[in-house]
Enzyme design. Structure first.
Site, PDB file in Angstrom:
ATOM      1  N   LEU A 221      91.478 -46.588  17.544  1.00 52.54           N
ATOM      2  CA  LEU A 221      91.720 -47.820  18.395  1.00 52.54           C
ATOM      3  C   LEU A 221      92.449 -48.664  17.261  1.00 52.54           C
ATOM      4  O   LEU A 221      92.206 -49.134  15.879  1.00 52.54           O
ATOM      5  CB  LEU A 221      90.687 -48.423  18.739  1.00 52.54           C
ATOM      6  CG  LEU A 221      89.654 -47.915  20.086  1.00 52.54           C
ATOM      7  CD1 LEU A 221      88.297 -48.649  20.083  1.00 52.54           C
ATOM      8  CD2 LEU A 221      90.667 -48.388  21.245  1.00 52.54           C
ATOM      9  N   ASP A 222      93.557 -49.526  17.853  1.00 58.15           N
ATOM     10  CA  ASP A 222      94.265 -50.573  16.955  1.00 58.15           C
ATOM     11  C   ASP A 222      93.274 -51.630  16.558  1.00 58.15           C
ATOM     12  O   ASP A 222      92.306 -51.875  17.264  1.00 58.15           O
ATOM     13  CB  ASP A 222      95.174 -50.985  17.744  1.00 58.15           C
ATOM     14  CG  ASP A 222      96.516 -49.866  18.179  1.00 58.15           C
ATOM     15  OD1 ASP A 222      96.654 -49.159  17.026  1.00 58.15           O
ATOM     16  OD2 ASP A 222      96.801 -49.777  19.254  1.00 58.15           O
TER      17      ASP A 222
END
Length: 183
Positions: free
Chosen positions: A41-42
Site C-alpha cells: 500500500l502506498d
C-alpha cells in the site's frame, strides 16, 4: 507451518521494513522475524496489508493470473455519480492501460472508520463522498488513477479486505495472526 499476519497499515507508513525519505516503515511494529509484505500500500494509503514468511503465498497473492480480489473504500472529492461508478465498473483508461472490470458502488461514509492523522483536507464548498471498489489487479496507485479518470480524485484510500480476509476492527498499527485460509 507458515505465518500470515493481517496488519492495519497507518497513513504515512511504508510497506517495507526500511524507512525512507522521512517515512516510517514496518520495522517499528514488532512483527515476527522472517515475514515480508505480500503486496503493498502506498504511504498515503491505509488499511489491510498481509505479511507472511510463505514465499509461494506471496507469489500467488501478487500474480495477476490468480485475480485475487482486494476491496477498498475511497473518499473522493465531490459527490460521486452513478455514471462515474458505471465507468469504474467497466474499467477505465489510465496511463495507457485499460483497467479490468471491477465491482464499484457508492457507499455511505463509514461510521466505524478511525480519524486519519493528518486529517483529509476540508473545503466547506466541496462535498466528499465514498465509493467501494473491489479490484482483481493491482497496478501502482490504480484506485487513485481510476477515480481521477472519472472526475473524482481520491482524498483518502483504505483497503478493507484482501481476498476473504476483512480488516475488521483492527486499529491503525495493530496486527493479528491469521488462521483463516487466505486464498
Amino acid at each position: 507451518m507458515s505465518t500470515v499476519i493481517l496488519f492495519n497499515k497507518p497513513f504515512g507508513v511504508l510497506s517495507q521494513f526500511t524507512p525512507e525519505s522521512g517515512h516510517p516503515a514496518l520495522d517499528t511494529f514488532g512483527f515476527p522475524a522472517g515475514v515480508y509484505a505480500a503486496g503493498r500500500l502506498d504511504h498515503d494509503s491505509e488499511g489491510a496489508l498481509l505479511l507472511t514468511d510463505n514465499g509461494k503465498l506471496i507469489k500467488k497473492l501478487l500474480d495477476p493470473k490468480f485475480e485475487h480480489p482486494r476491496t477498498y473504500l475511497a473518499q473522493v472529492d465531490g459527490q460521486i455519480t452513478e455514471e462515474a461508478v458505471r465507468r469504474l465498473s467497466a474499467g477505465v483508461d489510465i496511463k495507457g492501460y485499460h483497467t479490468k472490470p471491477c465491482k464499484a458502488r457508492i457507499v455511505e461514509a463509514p461510521d466505524w472508520i478511525w480519524d486519519r492523522n493528518p486529517p483529509v483536507r476540508f473545503r466547506a464548498n466541496i462535498p466528499t463522498s465514498w465509493v467501494e471498489l473491489t479490484l482483481i489487479e493491482g497496478k501502482n496507485r490504480q484506485v487513485r488513477h481510476m477515480t481521477a479518470a472519472v472526475g473524482f480524485p481520491t482524498l483518502r484510500l483504505v483497503r478493507v479486505k484482501i481476498g476473504n480476509i476483512p480488516l475488521g476492527n483492527l486499529l491503525p498499527g495493530e496486527w493479528k495472526i491469521i488462521t483463516d485460509r487466505v486464498i
